[in-house]
Design an enzyme around this catalytic site. Structure first.
Site, mmCIF file in Angstrom:
data_model
loop_
_atom_site.group_PDB
_atom_site.id
_atom_site.type_symbol
_atom_site.label_atom_id
_atom_site.label_comp_id
_atom_site.label_asym_id
_atom_site.label_seq_id
_atom_site.Cartn_x
_atom_site.Cartn_y
_atom_site.Cartn_z
ATOM 1 N N TYR A 42 -5.183 -1.184 9.808
ATOM 2 C CA TYR A 42 -5.866 -0.962 8.548
ATOM 3 C C TYR A 42 -6.811 0.215 8.721
ATOM 4 O O TYR A 42 -7.264 0.531 9.827
ATOM 5 C CB TYR A 42 -6.587 -2.215 8.017
ATOM 6 N N TYR B 240 0.804 -1.222 0.000
ATOM 7 C CA TYR B 240 0.000 0.000 0.000
ATOM 8 C C TYR B 240 0.838 1.274 0.000
ATOM 9 O O TYR B 240 0.291 2.369 -0.124
ATOM 10 C CB TYR B 240 -0.959 0.017 1.191
ATOM 11 N N HIS C 235 -4.649 6.007 -0.521
ATOM 12 C CA HIS C 235 -5.121 5.809 0.850
ATOM 13 C C HIS C 235 -4.001 5.940 1.879
ATOM 14 O O HIS C 235 -4.273 6.110 3.055
ATOM 15 C CB HIS C 235 -5.780 4.434 0.971
ATOM 16 N N ASN D 225 -9.921 1.073 8.127
ATOM 17 C CA ASN D 225 -11.274 1.037 8.682
ATOM 18 C C ASN D 225 -11.321 0.855 10.189
ATOM 19 O O ASN D 225 -12.391 0.983 10.789
ATOM 20 C CB ASN D 225 -12.093 -0.072 8.007
ATOM 21 N N ASN E 65 -13.871 5.990 5.880
ATOM 22 C CA ASN E 65 -14.011 4.944 6.898
ATOM 23 C C ASN E 65 -13.014 5.047 8.044
ATOM 24 O O ASN E 65 -13.331 4.709 9.179
ATOM 25 C CB ASN E 65 -13.944 3.563 6.249
#
Length: 186
Positions: A64, A14, A19, A66, A112
């Site tokens: 993560y 990532y 994000h 969320n 989120n």
């Protein structure tokens, strides 16, 4: 003492994605002020230091996106800090790549990671620095978009945006939010 948290996802795959913009800004702040990262019992990477005479804790949740609140809330509780002691840096698809917006408080706006923090803190009363990553193109799934990498053209804009976001977050440590908004939201 104040906390600056940058949101992202922990896996190497990532790195450099839309994000993970919050993580990238945190790395820039840590490097600029010589603050090292250590794993913590709060499910994140934590760095402690002093910036402009203010004790700070830098945080990158490793839960993560969320579940970002699962890192932030216990850390805030441990240090007996209030939501007003928190600054959160995160990606925003409603802003063009590299644009930033500073806000004193507000809703999650569909993000989120922010939903998780607001739910766990029970408050929206914390400062935030939103960093634009560009709108989702037609036909793209939102998750695929925010987990994609930037084009070379957008990466140049993002480099500037990350630098401005880092400066804005640092300014929020000792400057009223309205003054920082006036400088950064133009």
């Amino acid at each position: 003492m104040q906390v600056i948290a940058g949101l992202g996802n922990p896996e190497k795959k990532y790195d450099g994605t839309r994000h993970n913009t919050g993580f990238a800004v945190m790395d820039a702040i840590a490097e600029e002020y010589g603050i090292g990262w250590d794993r913590s019992r709060w499910k994140g990477l934590v760095g402690k230091g002093v910036i402009n005479g203010e004790k700070v804790i830098l945080v990158k949740p490793l839960t993560y996106m969320n579940l970002s609140g699962d890192c932030i809330q216990p850390l805030m509780a441990y240090y007996k800090l209030q939501p007003s002691d928190l600054i959160v840096i995160y990606d925003d698809i409603d802003l063009a790549p590299g644009k930033i917006r500073v806000r004193p408080r507000g809703s999650a706006g569909g993000h989120n990671g922010m939903k998780s923090i607001i739910a766990r803190l029970g408050s929206q009363e914390f400062r935030r620095v939103r960093v634009g990553v560009g709108a989702k193109p037609a036909g793209w799934d939102l998750a695929d978009w925010v987990l994609s990498h930037f084009s070379s053209e957008d990466e140049a804009k993002m480099k500037e945006g990350r630098e401005r976001a880092a400066k804005a977050a640092v300014a929020l440590l000792d400057t009223d939010v309205e003054s920082v908004m006036n400088r950064c939201n133009a």
